[in-house]
Design an enzyme around this catalytic site. Structure first.
Site, PDB file in Angstrom:
ATOM      1  N   ASP A  51       0.862  -1.089  -0.243  1.00  0.00           N
ATOM      2  CA  ASP A  51      -0.036   0.032   0.550  1.00  0.00           C
ATOM      3  C   ASP A  51       1.018   0.831  -0.038  1.00  0.00           C
ATOM      4  O   ASP A  51       1.952   1.567   0.266  1.00  0.00           O
ATOM      5  CB  ASP A  51      -1.221  -0.185   1.682  1.00  0.00           C
ATOM      6  CG  ASP A  51      -2.184   1.131   1.666  1.00  0.00           C
ATOM      7  OD1 ASP A  51      -2.163   1.552   0.459  1.00  0.00           O
ATOM      8  OD2 ASP A  51      -2.461   1.286   2.457  1.00  0.00           O
ATOM      9  N   ASP A  70      -8.052  -6.837   1.060  1.00  0.00           N
ATOM     10  CA  ASP A  70      -6.977  -6.929   1.924  1.00  0.00           C
ATOM     11  C   ASP A  70      -8.174  -6.547   3.258  1.00  0.00           C
ATOM     12  O   ASP A  70      -8.629  -5.309   3.257  1.00  0.00           O
ATOM     13  CB  ASP A  70      -6.530  -6.104   1.888  1.00  0.00           C
ATOM     14  CG  ASP A  70      -6.082  -4.299   2.178  1.00  0.00           C
ATOM     15  OD1 ASP A  70      -6.037  -4.282   2.570  1.00  0.00           O
ATOM     16  OD2 ASP A  70      -6.035  -4.227   1.079  1.00  0.00           O
ATOM     17  N   CYS A  85     -14.154 -27.060  11.158  1.00  0.00           N
ATOM     18  CA  CYS A  85     -12.874 -26.609  10.837  1.00  0.00           C
ATOM     19  C   CYS A  85     -12.347 -27.335  11.219  1.00  0.00           C
ATOM     20  O   CYS A  85     -11.574 -27.918  11.417  1.00  0.00           O
ATOM     21  CB  CYS A  85     -12.640 -25.101  11.375  1.00  0.00           C
ATOM     22  SG  CYS A  85     -11.555 -24.957  10.719  1.00  0.00           S
ATOM     23  N   CYS A 128      -8.579 -27.173  10.450  1.00  0.00           N
ATOM     24  CA  CYS A 128      -7.011 -26.160  11.575  1.00  0.00           C
ATOM     25  C   CYS A 128      -6.475 -26.686  11.898  1.00  0.00           C
ATOM     26  O   CYS A 128      -7.466 -27.452  13.328  1.00  0.00           O
ATOM     27  CB  CYS A 128      -7.613 -24.547  11.047  1.00  0.00           C
ATOM     28  SG  CYS A 128      -7.960 -24.124  12.800  1.00  0.00           S
ATOM     29  N   CYS A 144      -8.473 -25.714  15.322  1.00  0.00           N
ATOM     30  CA  CYS A 144      -9.569 -27.127  15.783  1.00  0.00           C
ATOM     31  C   CYS A 144      -9.445 -27.682  16.167  1.00  0.00           C
ATOM     32  O   CYS A 144     -10.115 -28.478  17.012  1.00  0.00           O
ATOM     33  CB  CYS A 144     -10.956 -26.032  14.604  1.00  0.00           C
ATOM     34  SG  CYS A 144     -11.287 -24.830  14.331  1.00  0.00           S
ATOM     35  N   HIS A 171      -6.300 -18.921  13.493  1.00  0.00           N
ATOM     36  CA  HIS A 171      -7.913 -19.891  13.155  1.00  0.00           C
ATOM     37  C   HIS A 171      -8.429 -18.840  11.733  1.00  0.00           C
ATOM     38  O   HIS A 171      -9.037 -19.324  11.288  1.00  0.00           O
ATOM     39  CB  HIS A 171      -8.074 -20.315  13.598  1.00  0.00           C
ATOM     40  CG  HIS A 171      -9.860 -20.046  14.073  1.00  0.00           C
ATOM     41  ND1 HIS A 171     -10.547 -21.391  13.230  1.00  0.00           N
ATOM     42  CD2 HIS A 171     -11.145 -19.723  14.180  1.00  0.00           C
ATOM     43  CE1 HIS A 171     -11.640 -21.127  13.416  1.00  0.00           C
ATOM     44  NE2 HIS A 171     -11.798 -20.012  13.537  1.00  0.00           N
TER      45      HIS A 171
END
Length: 378
Positions: free
Chosen positions: A93, A272, A310, A312, A315, A341
């Site tokens: 940016d 973003d 989930c 991941c 989790c 997460h």
């Protein structure tokens, strides 16, 4: 100008599409969410974490890196990729949002912007050309123009002035970027930004001026600046409809699941936001039945994962009760696990959206997800 973007599939019931953006540090599938690493790091996560989740591009901020550690350090390190040891893509940016958000510390003119550092109070002057030069030094895979963003509720005169300066800066930055491409072998792309506040004729004017430069991608700025949700989506839809289909479209500054899916529906390819990681550090996590706060007493004896659907590693391993304990104890591990997460959740959401677009069922996917997410329905 050389085209770095290919659209591969389009949803018949919406404007959603999938594509591939070819960048100096590898290909990026779109739609794509980019985690924000303002200071050259996504807070609480390592590069290995980001790769494990599946990110091929992150965002860093030119203004903040210019202030600290400064150009000399990064230049001597060999650029931002080498300094941070992130070997995938980086979008930087320009500092335009800081022009907007740090209004007590800056003064804008057609020549550039004078800032007072929020770190030590020192004064410095940045031109659109200088911002390009810093991003060339950083080795940005995509760099943004310096722009002026006006707030929700700004007068037409304010919006016109901001647009005039943004357009002038776009032209000057584009010339300096082309010089870097031609004379310095700089491979990064340059994205100008559509502004115009909440005046449709100004948005149209801005879009036409941006398109006339034949850019390699186009960013939509000046949204999510305090306006109501219905106004946000009205102006997103209007602005996106003005943009050519063969250019990647980047909507700056959105990161909640409902806004992401709404943006994808309008044909946005990139977005973003600090929202997923900032919320995580504050103990707020995403689930398919909505977001919730870890600190709530109801999690005290809840040994289930954050989200049973989930997959991941957080989790699969930790319970809500344990994460609540970490948060209440002020343990850094809570920020690490919750950030991992939340970014995994958002990345999986976008991946699933891409699959739904390819299979021609995006609207069904969006509606089913939001019914659970916003209403907590199973």
């Amino acid at each position: 100008m050389e085209n770095h973007f290919t659209v591969y599939s389009e949803d018949l019931a919406s404007k959603a599409r999938t594509g591939v953006l070819e960048l100096p540090h590898g290909k990026v599938e779109t739609p794509v969410f980019m985690p924000v690493g303002t200071n050259g790091t996504v807070k609480a996560l390592t590069n290995e974490d980001l790769k494990d989740i599946g990110f091929d591009i992150i965002l860093s901020n030119t203004y903040h890196l210019f202030l600290r550690p400064g150009e000399e350090v990064i230049q001597k390190a060999g650029g931002l990729h080498q300094f941070t040891k992130w070997d995938k893509n980086i979008l930087t940016d320009s500092g335009g949002f800081q022009v907007f958000s740090l209004s007590p510390f800056r003064k804008i003119s057609s020549e550039g912007v004078t800032f007072k550092s929020h770190i030590d109070g020192s004064n410095f002057f940045l031109t659109p050309e200088k911002i390009v030069e810093i991003q060339v030094m950083l080795g940005s895979d995509i760099q943004m123009q310096l722009d002026v963003c006006s707030s929700w509720g700004a007068s037409r005169k304010e919006a016109e002035t901001a647009l005039d300066i943004t357009t002038l800066w776009m032209e000057r930055a584009g010339i300096r970027w082309q010089t870097a491409r031609d004379e310095e072998n700089y491979p990064g792309l340059f994205f100008p930004i559509v502004q115009g506040n909440f005046f449709k004729d100004l948005r149209q004017k801005s879009a036409e001026l941006v398109i006339s430069t034949d850019p390699q991608g186009i960013a939509i700025g000046g949204l999510s600046v305090g306006e109501p949700e219905d106004v946000f989506f009205e102006y997103l839809s209007y602005t996106a409809s003005l943009l050519p289909s063969n250019k990647p479209r980047y909507l700056m500054g959105i990161g909640s699941p409902d806004y992401i899916l709404g943006a994808i529906e309008q044909g946005i390819d990139m977005f973003d936001c600090v929202f997923p990681t900032r919320n995580a550090r504050n103990g707020n996590v995403f689930t398919r039945k909505g977001a919730f706060a870890l600190k709530k007493a109801e999690n005290h004896l809840d040994f289930s994962p954050i989200d049973e659907e989930c997959s991941c590693k957080v989790c699969r391993t930790y319970s809500r009760a344990y994460l609540r304990h970490l948060f209440k104890s002020g343990e850094i591990l809570c920020s690490i696990l919750a950030s991992y997460h939340n970014l995994y959740f958002i990345n999986e959401l976008v991946k699933n959206a891409r699959e739904a677009i390819r299979e021609g069922r995006f609207i069904e996917f969006k509606n089913d997800f939001l019914k659970k997410y916003l209403e907590g329905e199973t």
